[in-house]
Write a protein that holds these residues in place. Structure first.
Motif, PDB file in Angstrom:
ATOM      1  N   GLN A  68      27.165  35.594  45.947  1.00 47.22           N
ATOM      2  CA  GLN A  68      27.011  34.282  45.338  1.00 47.22           C
ATOM      3  C   GLN A  68      27.490  34.335  43.890  1.00 47.22           C
ATOM      4  O   GLN A  68      27.632  35.393  43.303  1.00 47.22           O
ATOM      5  CB  GLN A  68      25.548  33.838  45.372  1.00 47.22           C
ATOM      6  CG  GLN A  68      24.963  33.809  46.793  1.00 47.22           C
ATOM      7  CD  GLN A  68      23.487  33.544  46.779  1.00 47.22           C
ATOM      8  OE1 GLN A  68      22.918  33.131  45.776  1.00 47.22           O
ATOM      9  NE2 GLN A  68      22.840  33.771  47.906  1.00 47.22           N
ATOM     10  N   ASN A  69      27.688  33.153  43.302  1.00 47.07           N
ATOM     11  CA  ASN A  69      28.073  33.051  41.894  1.00 47.07           C
ATOM     12  C   ASN A  69      29.335  33.845  41.585  1.00 47.07           C
ATOM     13  O   ASN A  69      29.389  34.589  40.616  1.00 47.07           O
ATOM     14  CB  ASN A  69      26.946  33.532  40.972  1.00 47.07           C
ATOM     15  CG  ASN A  69      25.682  32.729  41.172  1.00 47.07           C
ATOM     16  OD1 ASN A  69      25.735  31.535  41.450  1.00 47.07           O
ATOM     17  ND2 ASN A  69      24.540  33.377  41.039  1.00 47.07           N
ATOM     18  N   ILE A  70      30.340  33.717  42.423  1.00 48.29           N
ATOM     19  CA  ILE A  70      31.575  34.462  42.239  1.00 48.29           C
ATOM     20  C   ILE A  70      32.482  33.733  41.268  1.00 48.29           C
ATOM     21  O   ILE A  70      32.829  32.577  41.469  1.00 48.29           O
ATOM     22  CB  ILE A  70      32.305  34.668  43.576  1.00 48.29           C
ATOM     23  CG1 ILE A  70      31.438  35.481  44.530  1.00 48.29           C
ATOM     24  CG2 ILE A  70      33.637  35.357  43.359  1.00 48.29           C
ATOM     25  CD1 ILE A  70      31.063  36.843  44.006  1.00 48.29           C
ATOM     26  N   ALA A  71      32.869  34.413  40.199  1.00 54.85           N
ATOM     27  CA  ALA A  71      33.862  33.868  39.279  1.00 54.85           C
ATOM     28  C   ALA A  71      35.232  34.252  39.795  1.00 54.85           C
ATOM     29  O   ALA A  71      35.468  35.400  40.146  1.00 54.85           O
ATOM     30  CB  ALA A  71      33.649  34.428  37.876  1.00 54.85           C
ATOM     31  N   SER A  72      36.141  33.284  39.869  1.00 55.98           N
ATOM     32  CA  SER A  72      37.455  33.570  40.433  1.00 55.98           C
ATOM     33  C   SER A  72      38.183  34.583  39.581  1.00 55.98           C
ATOM     34  O   SER A  72      38.142  34.523  38.350  1.00 55.98           O
ATOM     35  CB  SER A  72      38.286  32.290  40.526  1.00 55.98           C
ATOM     36  OG  SER A  72      38.483  31.727  39.256  1.00 55.98           O
ATOM     37  N   ALA A  73      38.849  35.530  40.258  1.00 50.14           N
ATOM     38  CA  ALA A  73      39.614  36.550  39.547  1.00 50.14           C
ATOM     39  C   ALA A  73      40.869  35.925  38.981  1.00 50.14           C
ATOM     40  O   ALA A  73      41.546  35.144  39.640  1.00 50.14           O
ATOM     41  CB  ALA A  73      39.978  37.690  40.496  1.00 50.14           C
ATOM     42  N   GLY A  74      41.213  36.264  37.737  1.00 45.45           N
ATOM     43  CA  GLY A  74      42.392  35.700  37.090  1.00 45.45           C
ATOM     44  C   GLY A  74      43.667  36.246  37.692  1.00 45.45           C
ATOM     45  O   GLY A  74      43.718  37.370  38.160  1.00 45.45           O
ATOM     46  N   ASP A  75      44.704  35.413  37.716  1.00 43.76           N
ATOM     47  CA  ASP A  75      46.005  35.878  38.161  1.00 43.76           C
ATOM     48  C   ASP A  75      46.577  36.834  37.146  1.00 43.76           C
ATOM     49  O   ASP A  75      46.271  36.776  35.960  1.00 43.76           O
ATOM     50  CB  ASP A  75      46.965  34.691  38.323  1.00 43.76           C
ATOM     51  CG  ASP A  75      46.530  33.772  39.454  1.00 43.76           C
ATOM     52  OD1 ASP A  75      46.840  32.582  39.378  1.00 43.76           O
ATOM     53  OD2 ASP A  75      45.872  34.269  40.396  1.00 43.76           O
ATOM     54  N   ALA A  76      47.438  37.736  37.619  1.00 42.57           N
ATOM     55  CA  ALA A  76      48.075  38.684  36.711  1.00 42.57           C
ATOM     56  C   ALA A  76      48.911  37.944  35.687  1.00 42.57           C
ATOM     57  O   ALA A  76      49.674  37.050  35.999  1.00 42.57           O
ATOM     58  CB  ALA A  76      48.957  39.643  37.495  1.00 42.57           C
ATOM     59  N   SER A  77      48.772  38.294  34.440  1.00 42.46           N
ATOM     60  CA  SER A  77      49.537  37.664  33.368  1.00 42.46           C
ATOM     61  C   SER A  77      50.929  38.256  33.302  1.00 42.46           C
ATOM     62  O   SER A  77      51.159  39.373  33.726  1.00 42.46           O
ATOM     63  CB  SER A  77      48.817  37.888  32.029  1.00 42.46           C
ATOM     64  OG  SER A  77      49.636  37.535  30.952  1.00 42.46           O
ATOM     65  N   ASP A  78      51.860  37.485  32.751  1.00 41.51           N
ATOM     66  CA  ASP A  78      53.207  38.008  32.617  1.00 41.51           C
ATOM     67  C   ASP A  78      53.516  38.356  31.164  1.00 41.51           C
ATOM     68  O   ASP A  78      54.669  38.475  30.779  1.00 41.51           O
ATOM     69  CB  ASP A  78      54.227  36.984  33.146  1.00 41.51           C
ATOM     70  CG  ASP A  78      54.226  35.689  32.354  1.00 41.51           C
ATOM     71  OD1 ASP A  78      55.092  34.848  32.606  1.00 41.51           O
ATOM     72  OD2 ASP A  78      53.346  35.539  31.480  1.00 41.51           O
ATOM     73  N   CYS A  79      52.465  38.484  30.343  1.00 41.02           N
ATOM     74  CA  CYS A  79      52.717  38.795  28.934  1.00 41.02           C
ATOM     75  C   CYS A  79      53.266  40.211  28.814  1.00 41.02           C
ATOM     76  O   CYS A  79      52.882  41.100  29.560  1.00 41.02           O
ATOM     77  CB  CYS A  79      51.443  38.635  28.105  1.00 41.02           C
ATOM     78  SG  CYS A  79      50.116  39.752  28.555  1.00 41.02           S
ATOM     79  N   GLY A  81      39.447  42.410  31.630  1.00 45.66           N
ATOM     80  CA  GLY A  81      38.870  41.618  32.690  1.00 45.66           C
ATOM     81  C   GLY A  81      39.600  40.320  32.934  1.00 45.66           C
ATOM     82  O   GLY A  81      40.812  40.209  32.735  1.00 45.66           O
ATOM     83  N   ASP A  82      38.839  39.304  33.342  1.00 46.18           N
ATOM     84  CA  ASP A  82      39.395  38.038  33.788  1.00 46.18           C
ATOM     85  C   ASP A  82      40.168  37.303  32.700  1.00 46.18           C
ATOM     86  O   ASP A  82      41.091  36.551  32.990  1.00 46.18           O
ATOM     87  CB  ASP A  82      38.250  37.147  34.303  1.00 46.18           C
ATOM     88  CG  ASP A  82      38.752  35.885  34.956  1.00 46.18           C
ATOM     89  OD1 ASP A  82      39.751  35.954  35.689  1.00 46.18           O
ATOM     90  OD2 ASP A  82      38.151  34.828  34.739  1.00 46.18           O
ATOM     91  N   LYS A  83      39.815  37.503  31.454  1.00 45.17           N
ATOM     92  CA  LYS A  83      40.458  36.789  30.353  1.00 45.17           C
ATOM     93  C   LYS A  83      41.367  37.695  29.539  1.00 45.17           C
ATOM     94  O   LYS A  83      41.637  37.447  28.370  1.00 45.17           O
ATOM     95  CB  LYS A  83      39.383  36.170  29.448  1.00 45.17           C
ATOM     96  CG  LYS A  83      38.451  35.214  30.188  1.00 45.17           C
ATOM     97  CD  LYS A  83      37.300  34.759  29.327  1.00 45.17           C
ATOM     98  CE  LYS A  83      36.337  33.877  30.124  1.00 45.17           C
ATOM     99  NZ  LYS A  83      35.163  33.473  29.312  1.00 45.17           N
TER     100      LYS A  83
END
Length: 353
Positions: free
Chosen positions: A313-324, A158-160
Motif C-alpha cells: 500500500q501507499n506506493i509512490a510511483s518510481a521516477g522515469d530515468a532522467s536524461d541529464c 532516489g525518485d527525485k
C-alpha cells in the motif's frame, strides 16, 4: 548500493533509429533449477540491450501500523583493527558484504576504507532499497564514532534524483565518542541507494561508522521488499557464441535470510550511441522492471507473481530515468568523460568496461 551494478558494453551499437532508444520491458519468466539453496533466474531477451540487472528479495508483511526497520547494519563482521592500529587502507573499493564485514546484503565502501572492530571508515554505500511506502518518506539513522561538530553527509539517489543532506554530530561532553545523526528524506523509490561519509574527518581523528539504520512508517498489511541477492552485471550477449544471455544463477541467498520463499525481477540497460548526451557520445537507457517472480525453495516451484495482489500500500510511483548528462565517480565527484570503472548516473550504479 545498490549497492548493485549494470554493465555497459563500450562497443558501438548498430542502431539506425534517429530517436532516443527505448528498451522493452523484459518478458517475465519463472525460475528453473531450483534447489534448497539457490535457483536460476530467467527473463526474455530485450533487443538492443547491453546487459541486465537482477534483484532478489525476501518480502515481509507489516503486522501493525508504525515505524518499520528497512535496514540495520552494524558491521559486526569486522573483528579486527583498533583505534591505535586500524586495519585496511590498501583497497580503493571493498564489497563489505562479500567480505562478510557486513551482515546484510549489498553494502560497500570506497576511498581506501579503514577498519576497527565492528566499525568502518570511508565512503559507505548502501544496498538498493525499495522505499516506495509512505509516499517515499523515510529516515536514515547513522551511529558515528567521531569528534563533536563533525559534519556527516548523506547523498541519496532516489525518485527525485540526487539529494544531499548534511548534519553536525553532537557528541556528549563535546569531545569524541559515538553519537547518532538522523536524516529525513522523501525521495523513496523502488531502487534507491545512498552513500554516507564524514565530511570533516581529519588524519589522526576518529572517523568511523558503527551502525546504519533505515526506517519507514508503514501501515498494517504493507509489504517490505528486503534485498537479499542479485546480479548487477549480466551481459546481454555471450561474446564467444553470440547467444543472448537471459538467465543467471542465484547462489546461497540463505546467507541473508531464513525465508524459503523469495522473489526476483530485473531490468535491461543499453548505451544508445545514436543519441549523444552532452559531452558523452551516448545516452544510458534502462527498461521497466519485469513483473515479480516467486520462487519456493522448499517445494522447488516458481510462478509469476501478480503485482495487483502483492499487498503493498501507499506506493509512490518510481521516477522515469532522467536524461541529464551528469556522471559521478564513487567519491561523489562529477566526471565529464567517464571511461572504465564504477560510476553513478541517473540514480543507477554503472560499470563501464
Amino acid at each position: 548500493m545498490k549497492k548493485i551494478y549494470t554493465t555497459i558494453c563500450m562497443l558501438t551499437l548498430a542502431i539506425a533509429a534517429s530517436a532516443q532508444l527505448t528498451l522493452n520491458k523484459p518478458a517475465t519468466k519463472v525460475a528453473t533449477d531450483i534447489t534448497s539453496s539457490g535457483f536460476t533466474a530467467n527473463w526474455g531477451a530485450v533487443p538492443n540491450s547491453d546487459g541486465y540487472c537482477v534483484f532478489v528479495y525476501d518480502r515481509k508483511k507489516v503486522t501493525a501500523d508504525g515505524e518499520v526497520t528497512i535496514a540495520d547494519e552494524d558491521f559486526s563482521g569486522i573483528t579486527f583493527g583498533s583505534i591505535i592500529e586500524p586495519a585496511g587502507g590498501e583497497e580503493e573499493y571493498v564489497d563489505l558484504s562479500a567480505y562478510r564485514y557486513a551482515e546484510t546484503y549489498g553494502w560497500s565502501a570506497y576511498a581506501f576504507p579503514n577498519y576497527i572492530a565492528s566499525m568502518v571508515a570511508g565512503l559507505i554505500y548502501s544496498p538498493y532499497m525499495d522505499l516506495r511506502g509512505n509516499d517515499g518518506k523515510y529516515k536514515i539513522i547513522i551511529s558515528a564514532y567521531c569528534t563533536n561538530g563533525d559534519e556527516i553527509r548523506v547523498e541519496s539517489h532516489g525518485d527525485k534524483g540526487k539529494e544531499i543532506k548534511t548534519a553536525k554530530a553532537v557528541v556528549a561532553g563535546g569531545t569524541t565518542g559515538i553519537t547518532d545523526v538522523e536524516f529525513e528524506f522523501d525521495n523513496g523509490c523502488k531502487d534507491l541507494f545512498f552513500s554516507v561519509i564524514n565530511n570533516t574527518a581529519k588524519d589522526g581523528s576518529p572517523d568511523y561508522f558503527d551502525r546504519i539504520q533505515v526506517k519507514q512508517t508503514l501501515k498494517k498489511g504493507d509489504v517490505v521488499n528486503y534485498m537479499v541477492g542479485g546480479n548487477d552485471a549480466v551481459d546481454a550477449v555471450n561474446e564467444d557464441t553470440n547467444d543472448s544471455i537471459t538467465s543467471c544463477r542465484i547462489q546461497t541467498p540463505s546467507r541473508y535470510t531464513t525465508s524459503k520463499v523469495l522473489y526476483y525481477d530485473c531490468y535491461a540497460s543499453a548505451a544508445d550511441w545514436t543519441t549523444p548526451n552532452g559531452s558523452m557520445p551516448y545516452t544510458f537507457v534502462v527498461s521497466p522492471f519485469t513483473d515479480l517472480v516467486k520462487v519456493d525453495l522448499t517445494n522447488r516451484t516458481s510462478e509469476v507473481f501478480n503485482p495487483e495482489t502483492d499487498g503493498i500500500q501507499n506506493i509512490a510511483s518510481a521516477g522515469d530515468a532522467s536524461d541529464c548528462n551528469v556522471w559521478y565517480n564513487l567519491a561523489g565527484q562529477r566526471v565529464s568523460n567517464p571511461s572504465k570503472g564504477l560510476f553513478i548516473h541517473n540514480g543507477k550504479k554503472i560499470v563501464l568496461k
